[in-house]
Structures are given as C-alpha cells and as structure tokens.
Motif scaffolding. Structure first.
Motif, PDB file in Angstrom:
ATOM      1  N   HIS A 262       4.180  -0.801  20.957  1.00 56.25           N
ATOM      2  CA  HIS A 262       5.272  -0.298  21.797  1.00 56.25           C
ATOM      3  C   HIS A 262       6.526  -1.144  21.629  1.00 56.25           C
ATOM      4  CE1 HIS A 262       7.375   1.351  25.309  1.00 56.25           C
ATOM      5  NE2 HIS A 262       7.705   0.089  25.561  1.00 56.25           N
ATOM      6  N   ASN A 263       6.364  -2.454  21.549  1.00 57.64           N
ATOM      7  CA  ASN A 263       7.517  -3.342  21.493  1.00 57.64           C
ATOM      8  C   ASN A 263       8.241  -3.297  20.153  1.00 57.64           C
ATOM      9  OD1 ASN A 263       7.082  -4.089  24.142  1.00 57.64           O
ATOM     10  ND2 ASN A 263       5.862  -5.888  23.606  1.00 57.64           N
ATOM     11  N   THR A 264       7.680  -2.585  19.174  1.00 57.17           N
ATOM     12  CA  THR A 264       8.387  -2.370  17.901  1.00 57.17           C
ATOM     13  C   THR A 264       9.106  -1.030  17.861  1.00 57.17           C
ATOM     14  OG1 THR A 264       6.557  -1.256  16.742  1.00 57.17           O
ATOM     15  CG2 THR A 264       6.565  -3.680  16.733  1.00 57.17           C
ATOM     16  N   THR A 265       8.943  -0.206  18.901  1.00 57.71           N
ATOM     17  CA  THR A 265       9.509   1.138  18.859  1.00 57.71           C
ATOM     18  C   THR A 265      11.024   1.103  19.026  1.00 57.71           C
ATOM     19  OG1 THR A 265       9.029   1.385  21.219  1.00 57.71           O
ATOM     20  CG2 THR A 265       7.433   2.297  19.661  1.00 57.71           C
ATOM     21  N   SER A 266      11.666   2.076  18.399  1.00 53.50           N
ATOM     22  CA  SER A 266      13.132   2.201  18.467  1.00 53.50           C
ATOM     23  C   SER A 266      13.540   2.852  19.780  1.00 53.50           C
ATOM     24  CB  SER A 266      13.621   3.062  17.302  1.00 53.50           C
ATOM     25  OG  SER A 266      13.154   4.395  17.451  1.00 53.50           O
ATOM     26  N   ALA A 267      14.864   2.854  20.029  1.00 59.66           N
ATOM     27  CA  ALA A 267      15.378   3.513  21.234  1.00 59.66           C
ATOM     28  C   ALA A 267      15.027   4.995  21.223  1.00 59.66           C
ATOM     29  CB  ALA A 267      16.888   3.325  21.325  1.00 59.66           C
ATOM     30  N   ASP A 268      15.100   5.625  20.051  1.00 62.28           N
ATOM     31  CA  ASP A 268      14.761   7.051  19.957  1.00 62.28           C
ATOM     32  C   ASP A 268      13.284   7.290  20.251  1.00 62.28           C
ATOM     33  OD1 ASP A 268      17.354   7.737  19.354  1.00 62.28           O
ATOM     34  OD2 ASP A 268      17.014   7.915  17.192  1.00 62.28           O
ATOM     35  N   GLN A 269      12.412   6.421  19.745  1.00 61.48           N
ATOM     36  CA  GLN A 269      10.980   6.586  19.997  1.00 61.48           C
ATOM     37  C   GLN A 269      10.661   6.396  21.476  1.00 61.48           C
ATOM     38  OE1 GLN A 269       9.717   3.675  17.020  1.00 61.48           O
ATOM     39  NE2 GLN A 269       8.576   5.273  15.927  1.00 61.48           N
ATOM     40  N   ARG A 270      11.325   5.431  22.105  1.00 54.55           N
ATOM     41  CA  ARG A 270      11.072   5.216  23.532  1.00 54.55           C
ATOM     42  C   ARG A 270      11.597   6.385  24.361  1.00 54.55           C
ATOM     43  NH1 ARG A 270      11.847  -1.373  24.444  1.00 54.55           N
ATOM     44  NH2 ARG A 270      10.532  -1.937  22.651  1.00 54.55           N
ATOM     45  N   GLN A 271      12.726   6.934  23.971  1.00 53.57           N
ATOM     46  CA  GLN A 271      13.236   8.099  24.683  1.00 53.57           C
ATOM     47  C   GLN A 271      12.314   9.287  24.494  1.00 53.57           C
ATOM     48  OE1 GLN A 271      15.610   8.322  26.918  1.00 53.57           O
ATOM     49  NE2 GLN A 271      15.046  10.481  27.188  1.00 53.57           N
ATOM     50  N   HIS A 272      11.751   9.400  23.299  1.00 54.46           N
ATOM     51  CA  HIS A 272      10.761  10.451  23.042  1.00 54.46           C
ATOM     52  C   HIS A 272       9.578  10.285  23.980  1.00 54.46           C
ATOM     53  CE1 HIS A 272       7.514  12.600  20.934  1.00 54.46           C
ATOM     54  NE2 HIS A 272       8.454  13.271  20.295  1.00 54.46           N
ATOM     55  N   ALA A 273       9.095   9.047  24.169  1.00 60.73           N
ATOM     56  CA  ALA A 273       7.966   8.788  25.060  1.00 60.73           C
ATOM     57  C   ALA A 273       8.326   9.101  26.510  1.00 60.73           C
ATOM     58  CB  ALA A 273       7.523   7.333  24.926  1.00 60.73           C
ATOM     59  N   VAL A 274       9.518   8.675  26.928  1.00 55.43           N
ATOM     60  CA  VAL A 274       9.952   8.943  28.306  1.00 55.43           C
ATOM     61  C   VAL A 274       9.995  10.444  28.575  1.00 55.43           C
ATOM     62  CG1 VAL A 274      11.932   8.824  29.873  1.00 55.43           C
ATOM     63  CG2 VAL A 274      11.220   6.785  28.606  1.00 55.43           C
ATOM     64  N   GLN A 275      10.567  11.194  27.643  1.00 57.26           N
ATOM     65  CA  GLN A 275      10.673  12.637  27.836  1.00 57.26           C
ATOM     66  C   GLN A 275       9.309  13.306  27.813  1.00 57.26           C
ATOM     67  OE1 GLN A 275      13.627  14.273  28.614  1.00 57.26           O
ATOM     68  NE2 GLN A 275      12.107  15.833  29.169  1.00 57.26           N
ATOM     69  N   ARG A 276       8.438  12.848  26.923  1.00 61.60           N
ATOM     70  CA  ARG A 276       7.102  13.423  26.860  1.00 61.60           C
ATOM     71  C   ARG A 276       6.356  13.193  28.177  1.00 61.60           C
ATOM     72  NH1 ARG A 276       3.776  14.778  22.601  1.00 61.60           N
ATOM     73  NH2 ARG A 276       5.717  15.608  21.766  1.00 61.60           N
ATOM     74  N   LEU A 277       6.411  11.978  28.697  1.00 61.33           N
ATOM     75  CA  LEU A 277       5.747  11.673  29.962  1.00 61.33           C
ATOM     76  C   LEU A 277       6.361  12.466  31.116  1.00 61.33           C
ATOM     77  CD1 LEU A 277       5.484   7.829  29.412  1.00 61.33           C
ATOM     78  CD2 LEU A 277       3.530   9.384  29.587  1.00 61.33           C
ATOM     79  N   ARG A 278       7.669  12.630  31.091  1.00 62.12           N
ATOM     80  CA  ARG A 278       8.358  13.401  32.145  1.00 62.12           C
ATOM     81  C   ARG A 278       7.909  14.861  32.111  1.00 62.12           C
ATOM     82  NH1 ARG A 278      14.320  12.205  31.614  1.00 62.12           N
ATOM     83  NH2 ARG A 278      13.532  10.202  32.404  1.00 62.12           N
ATOM     84  N   ASP A 279       7.815  15.411  30.917  1.00 62.93           N
ATOM     85  CA  ASP A 279       7.382  16.807  30.791  1.00 62.93           C
ATOM     86  C   ASP A 279       5.943  16.972  31.261  1.00 62.93           C
ATOM     87  OD1 ASP A 279       9.851  17.449  29.746  1.00 62.93           O
ATOM     88  OD2 ASP A 279       9.195  17.428  27.664  1.00 62.93           O
ATOM     89  N   TRP A 280       5.067  16.042  30.880  1.00 58.98           N
ATOM     90  CA  TRP A 280       3.677  16.120  31.314  1.00 58.98           C
ATOM     91  C   TRP A 280       3.574  16.043  32.834  1.00 58.98           C
ATOM     92  CZ3 TRP A 280       1.568  12.022  27.358  1.00 58.98           C
ATOM     93  CH2 TRP A 280       1.499  12.609  26.080  1.00 58.98           C
ATOM     94  N   ARG A 281       4.368  15.147  33.418  1.00 62.51           N
ATOM     95  CA  ARG A 281       4.326  14.996  34.877  1.00 62.51           C
ATOM     96  C   ARG A 281       4.762  16.287  35.568  1.00 62.51           C
ATOM     97  NH1 ARG A 281       8.263  12.858  38.405  1.00 62.51           N
ATOM     98  NH2 ARG A 281       9.448  12.072  36.624  1.00 62.51           N
ATOM     99  N   ALA A 282       5.806  16.907  35.064  1.00 63.28           N
ATOM    100  CA  ALA A 282       6.267  18.166  35.645  1.00 63.28           C
ATOM    101  C   ALA A 282       5.197  19.244  35.529  1.00 63.28           C
ATOM    102  CB  ALA A 282       7.567  18.611  34.952  1.00 63.28           C
ATOM    103  N   ASP A 283       4.510  19.292  34.400  1.00 62.64           N
ATOM    104  CA  ASP A 283       3.450  20.276  34.211  1.00 62.64           C
ATOM    105  C   ASP A 283       2.323  20.080  35.229  1.00 62.64           C
ATOM    106  OD1 ASP A 283       4.821  21.393  32.120  1.00 62.64           O
ATOM    107  OD2 ASP A 283       3.608  20.459  30.542  1.00 62.64           O
ATOM    108  N   LEU A 284       1.937  18.811  35.452  1.00 62.68           N
ATOM    109  CA  LEU A 284       0.858  18.534  36.395  1.00 62.68           C
ATOM    110  C   LEU A 284       1.258  18.899  37.828  1.00 62.68           C
ATOM    111  CD1 LEU A 284      -0.808  15.177  35.328  1.00 62.68           C
ATOM    112  CD2 LEU A 284      -1.454  17.498  34.748  1.00 62.68           C
ATOM    113  N   LEU A 285       2.473  18.579  38.210  1.00 66.21           N
ATOM    114  CA  LEU A 285       2.913  18.900  39.564  1.00 66.21           C
ATOM    115  C   LEU A 285       2.970  20.401  39.782  1.00 66.21           C
ATOM    116  CD1 LEU A 285       5.702  16.208  40.091  1.00 66.21           C
ATOM    117  CD2 LEU A 285       3.469  16.322  41.211  1.00 66.21           C
TER     118      LEU A 285
END
Length: 291
Positions: A262-285
């Motif tokens: 994780h600590n080697t990931t770029s800003a784009d990769q981290r934003q990709h992770a944030v968005q993916r987690l956000r989308d999953w959370r919305a789906d679960l709710l």
C-alpha cells in the motif's frame, strides 16, 4: 472448524467475493442467493434428510434476514474505516485491525447461528457424520495439492498471484516495481502450509468428535450447547500453543506485506482504492434496506 464458523466464513466470503466483482447487480444477486447457496454447501457436507432439510432452510432464511438488517450496516462501517485509511500511509498494525474486524463479524454470525446448529447437530446420523469426515478428508487433500506439492518457487508463484489478484481489485494494475516488492516480501514472510494443514486436521477431528458427543446429549441440551461452545473456543484459541504463535506470526507478516505494498501506491492508485471502497459501501447500505 465448527459448522457455525464454517458457515460464517462462507457467508462473509461470498459477500466479499460479490463486492470484488464491483457491480451492484452482481452483489444483489449473490447476496440474495446466500440462503440457497449456503444450504447447498452444507448439504454437500452432511446430506440432510427430509426432516432436517426444511429446518435448515428456515434457519438460513432467518439468519439471512438478521444479517441484512444488522451485519450489512456494520460491514459498511468497516468499509468506511478502510476508506479513511486508504488515502494515506498504512502501518502493519492498521492492516491487522481490519483483518481482526472481519474476524469479529464472522464470530458474530457464528454466534447467531449457534442455536440452529445445535438443533441440527442433535439429529445427525452416523452416515451423515461419515459423509462429513469424507468431505473433510477431501478438503485436506485439496489443500495439500495446492500448497504442499510442487517446488517452493511454484508455491511462491501461487501466493504472489493470489495476493496480486486481491490488490489489483482494490488499486488497479500494479507496476513492475510493486510486483517485485510483493514477491520479495512474500518470499520473506512466514508461511508454513504443513503447520496450517496439521491445525486444520486437528480442527476436523475435534469437530467430528464433538458432534458425536453432542448427539449423545439429546436429553441434556444445555450440556450439548456447552460442548459446541467449547468447540468454538478451541477453534478460536487452539490448544496447541506452538500453533498459536505460528499463526500470529503468519498473520502479522501478511499484514506487513499488505502495508508495504500500500505504501508504494501512487496517488491515482489510492484514489482508485478510495472510490472502490466508497462504491462498495454504498452498495451494502442500499442492500441493507432493500432486498
């Protein structure tokens, strides 16, 4: 592993597998099918008779309703925590807190399933326990084929492929340097499939022995329940002290590998992770309030 814990892991596993598909329709289809999928999985292990089958189906439907109402919002809370962590640096300890939180949810699900497991356990027949033993032996053979056959390099290749597959679903494509780091860290991480298999076999033997003793307590449900609870406790905290130390070391190393990647990931990769987690959370709710 106890039937309740096995079922808990199976349900959580299907849920997160659906999340990794990154599609709300796939998530809904997979999650709404969980009672049927769980029944088929359990039936392969035990072969329910005509009296047991409707009891098991009803218990799974009730467990599913509870999980939708109570556990999906908690899973969404966990994803929100992960989202907050994904944008910055990550320590191995933080990674392990996420793994522990998932384990807590499995144990909560297993605890909820316990009364139904006890009712069925009291009715199991010799042929069903023999079927369970055969399925356990087959599972052990499959583990041996996957993780104990072939060269050390081949086994490392499988671990890298597995770890990278999960990472790509979260971060997107990994670059060559990240793949090299992943291989180097996994090669150095503690992983002892012989010890893992030995503990799995201990749990399998313990499960069969306990179910046989539980069946003999049809006139004393309180004692039967105590026996099942003891089995769960021995699964959670193995009586093998050396294994407990080994398992803790392997978990900590896996957490360290994930944090290092994780600590080697770029800003784009981290934003990709944030968005993916956000989308999953919305789906679960959404799913928690709408079947």
């Amino acid at each position: 592993m106890t039937p309740a814990l096995q079922l808990g892991r199976r349900i959580i596993g299907v849920l997160f597998a659906c999340l990794l598909l990154a599609g709300c329709s796939a998530l809904k289809l997979g999650y709404n099918s969980l009672p049927q999928l769980s029944y088929l999985w359990l039936d392969r292990y035990l072969g329910f008779d005509d009296e047991q089958a409707p009891q098991v189906r009803q218990a799974l439907e009730e467990l599913h309703r509870w999980h939708r109402e109570v556990e999906l919002p908690r899973a969404a809370e966990l994803l929100a925590r992960m989202e907050g962590m994904a944008g910055g640096e990550l320590s191995a300890q933080q990674a392990c807190t996420v793994a522990e939180a998932v384990r807590d949810r499995i144990e909560a699900l297993a605890a909820r399933a316990e009364p139904a497991v006890l009712r069925v356990a009291l009715t199991l027949q010799d042929a069903q326990l023999e079927r369970l033993a055969q399925r356990q032996a087959r599972a052990a053979q499959e583990f041996r084929r996957e993780w104990l056959q072939g060269s050390a390099a081949e086994r490392l290749d499988r671990r890298v492929e597995q770890f990278e597959g999960h990472a790509k679903r979260l971060y997107g494509r990994l670059d060559p340097a990240q793949r090299r780091l992943l291989r180097e860290r996994l090669q150095a991480a503690r992983f002892d499939p012989e010890r893992i298999l030995a503990e799995r076999r201990r749990r399998q033997a313990d499960t069969l022995d306990t179910l046989r003793r539980v069946r003999a307590q049809a006139d004393d449900p309180a004692e039967a329940r105590r026996m099942l609870q003891g089995l769960v406790e021995r699964f959670d905290t193995s009586p093998d002290g050396a294994w407990r130390q080994d398992a803790r070391a392997m978990r900590e190393d896996n957490c360290a590998v994930f944090a290092a990647l994780h600590n080697t990931t770029s800003a784009d990769q981290r934003q990709h992770a944030v968005q993916r987690l956000r989308d999953w959370r919305a789906d679960l709710l959404a799913l928690s309030v709408s079947p």
